[in-house]
Design an enzyme around this catalytic site. Sequence first.
Site, PDB file in Angstrom:
ATOM      1  N   ASP A  32      38.378  44.897  46.442  1.00 16.69           N
ATOM      2  CA  ASP A  32      37.066  45.295  45.915  1.00 16.69           C
ATOM      3  C   ASP A  32      37.176  45.621  44.425  1.00 16.69           C
ATOM      4  OD1 ASP A  32      34.400  45.891  45.931  1.00 16.69           O
ATOM      5  OD2 ASP A  32      34.581  47.754  47.072  1.00 16.69           O
ATOM      6  N   GLY A  64      33.750  42.473  40.480  1.00 15.46           N
ATOM      7  CA  GLY A  64      32.537  42.431  39.649  1.00 15.46           C
ATOM      8  C   GLY A  64      32.598  43.468  38.543  1.00 15.46           C
ATOM      9  N   ARG A  65      33.010  44.685  38.920  1.00 12.89           N
ATOM     10  CA  ARG A  65      33.092  45.764  37.913  1.00 12.89           C
ATOM     11  C   ARG A  65      34.150  45.461  36.852  1.00 12.89           C
ATOM     12  NH1 ARG A  65      33.698  50.220  42.284  1.00 12.89           N
ATOM     13  NH2 ARG A  65      33.669  48.344  43.576  1.00 12.89           N
ATOM     14  N   ARG A 124      30.527  37.978  36.819  1.00  9.06           N
ATOM     15  CA  ARG A 124      31.270  38.480  37.989  1.00  9.06           C
ATOM     16  C   ARG A 124      32.352  37.500  38.460  1.00  9.06           C
ATOM     17  NH1 ARG A 124      29.236  42.419  40.937  1.00  9.06           N
ATOM     18  NH2 ARG A 124      29.977  41.436  42.842  1.00  9.06           N
ATOM     19  N   HIS A 160      36.413  37.480  40.024  1.00  7.36           N
ATOM     20  CA  HIS A 160      36.929  36.869  41.257  1.00  7.36           C
ATOM     21  C   HIS A 160      38.122  35.962  40.930  1.00  7.36           C
ATOM     22  CE1 HIS A 160      33.620  38.577  43.322  1.00  7.36           C
ATOM     23  NE2 HIS A 160      32.691  37.720  42.935  1.00  7.36           N
ATOM     24  N   LEU A 163      56.097  34.813  56.286  1.00  5.98           N
ATOM     25  CA  LEU A 163      54.928  35.707  56.169  1.00  5.98           C
ATOM     26  C   LEU A 163      53.725  34.984  56.735  1.00  5.98           C
ATOM     27  CD1 LEU A 163      53.350  38.167  54.774  1.00  5.98           C
ATOM     28  CD2 LEU A 163      53.026  36.613  52.840  1.00  5.98           C
TER      29      LEU A 163
HETATM   30  C1  FPP Z   1      35.005  42.147  45.983  1.00  7.70           C
HETATM   31  O1  FPP Z   1      34.665  42.493  44.676  1.00  7.70           O
HETATM   32  C2  FPP Z   1      35.595  40.816  46.062  1.00  7.70           C
HETATM   33  C3  FPP Z   1      35.106  39.755  46.789  1.00  7.70           C
HETATM   34  C4  FPP Z   1      33.899  39.864  47.610  1.00  7.70           C
HETATM   35  C5  FPP Z   1      35.739  38.425  46.747  1.00  7.70           C
HETATM   36  C6  FPP Z   1      37.225  38.429  46.786  1.00  7.70           C
HETATM   37  C7  FPP Z   1      37.737  37.038  46.744  1.00  7.70           C
HETATM   38  C8  FPP Z   1      38.771  36.612  45.985  1.00  7.70           C
HETATM   39  C9  FPP Z   1      39.562  37.493  45.102  1.00  7.70           C
HETATM   40  C10 FPP Z   1      39.177  35.185  46.074  1.00  7.70           C
HETATM   41  C11 FPP Z   1      40.290  35.091  47.070  1.00  7.70           C
HETATM   42  C12 FPP Z   1      40.741  33.722  47.225  1.00  7.70           C
HETATM   43  C13 FPP Z   1      41.561  33.336  48.217  1.00  7.70           C
HETATM   44  C14 FPP Z   1      41.991  31.932  48.338  1.00  7.70           C
HETATM   45  C15 FPP Z   1      42.025  34.295  49.219  1.00  7.70           C
HETATM   46  P1  FPP Z   1      33.150  42.754  44.352  1.00  7.70           P
HETATM   47  O2  FPP Z   1      32.537  41.474  43.931  1.00  7.70           O
HETATM   48  O3  FPP Z   1      32.509  43.420  45.499  1.00  7.70           O
HETATM   49  O4  FPP Z   1      33.258  43.731  43.127  1.00  7.70           O
HETATM   50  P2  FPP Z   1      32.264  44.911  42.746  1.00  7.70           P
HETATM   51  O5  FPP Z   1      32.292  45.876  43.887  1.00  7.70           O
HETATM   52  O6  FPP Z   1      32.864  45.453  41.498  1.00  7.70           O
HETATM   53  O7  FPP Z   1      30.911  44.288  42.551  1.00  7.70           O
END
Ligand code: FPP
Length: 242
Positions: free
Chosen positions: A18, A21-22, A31, A35, A129
């Site tokens: 998590d 985005g921040r 955002r 990611h 793993l």
């Molecule tokens: C949460 O941050 C993150 C996600 C919903 C997406 C996570 C996905 C990846 C890092 C890609 C992974 C790729 C593979 C192949 C596993 P948020 O967007 O909720 O952040 P915020 O809370 O700051 O808005």
Amino acid sequence: MSTQTGANMPTHVSVIMDGNGRWAKERGKERVYGHAEGVESVRACVEAAVETGVKYLSLYAFSEENWNRPEEEVKALMELMVKAMAAEMDELDRNGVRFVVLGNRERLGDELNRIIDSCMERTSRNSTLTLVIFLSYSGKWDILQAARKLALQLWDDPDGKEKLMNMKAEDFDGFLATAGIPDPDLIIRTSGEIRLSNYLLWQGAYSEFLFTDTLWPDFRKDDFRAALESYAKRDRRYGKVK
Ligand code: FPP
């Protein structure tokens, strides 16, 4: 499936990633930039898991609720998954990583489903793993689909009612998407949020939790190792008295 691995080393570490985005916003970026950087943290944690001998690493990459995000963010995230899988698969395979995706696959597009199938098949015999990516997943979805599967199995069985009444929690494990995967010993959530967000509701019954303010794109090997150290100090009693 429950494991009671003792205090020192978790068999299964799970992460609610998590704060992407921040992290991007702090840098004045879109955002999706967060990611993309989050994929680097995924790579770092996979490496750290292999180095430390953790046998299962699971990542909550996209929840059922995440489908409600703006269409362009969802599209960018799906494209990022395809790209990351294509880019990382050789190295994962070389390092003995078994790649598994769990969730409501019906909602994923054909392109993503095809690459998931190919990565899962290619790495299915690896055993260093197991990397589980929870995609279009939620804990309530999992429990509901398990209950449906069970009901359908018992529907025409004359002993169905008796079997149902004698059923144990461990028997139900086998109907969940996570069948065969040990319950998470440690669930980490980044970015300072202290909630489960419909993640492994059944499987996390006795997990240890670690909440950190670090945003996911900043969570790297040292943080993973520090989490293992914190876990090693926990006293797990599973509701018993020691
Ligand atoms: C949460 O941050 C993150 C996600 C919903 C997406 C996570 C996905 C990846 C890092 C890609 C992974 C790729 C593979 C192949 C596993 P948020 O967007 O909720 O952040 P915020 O809370 O700051 O808005």
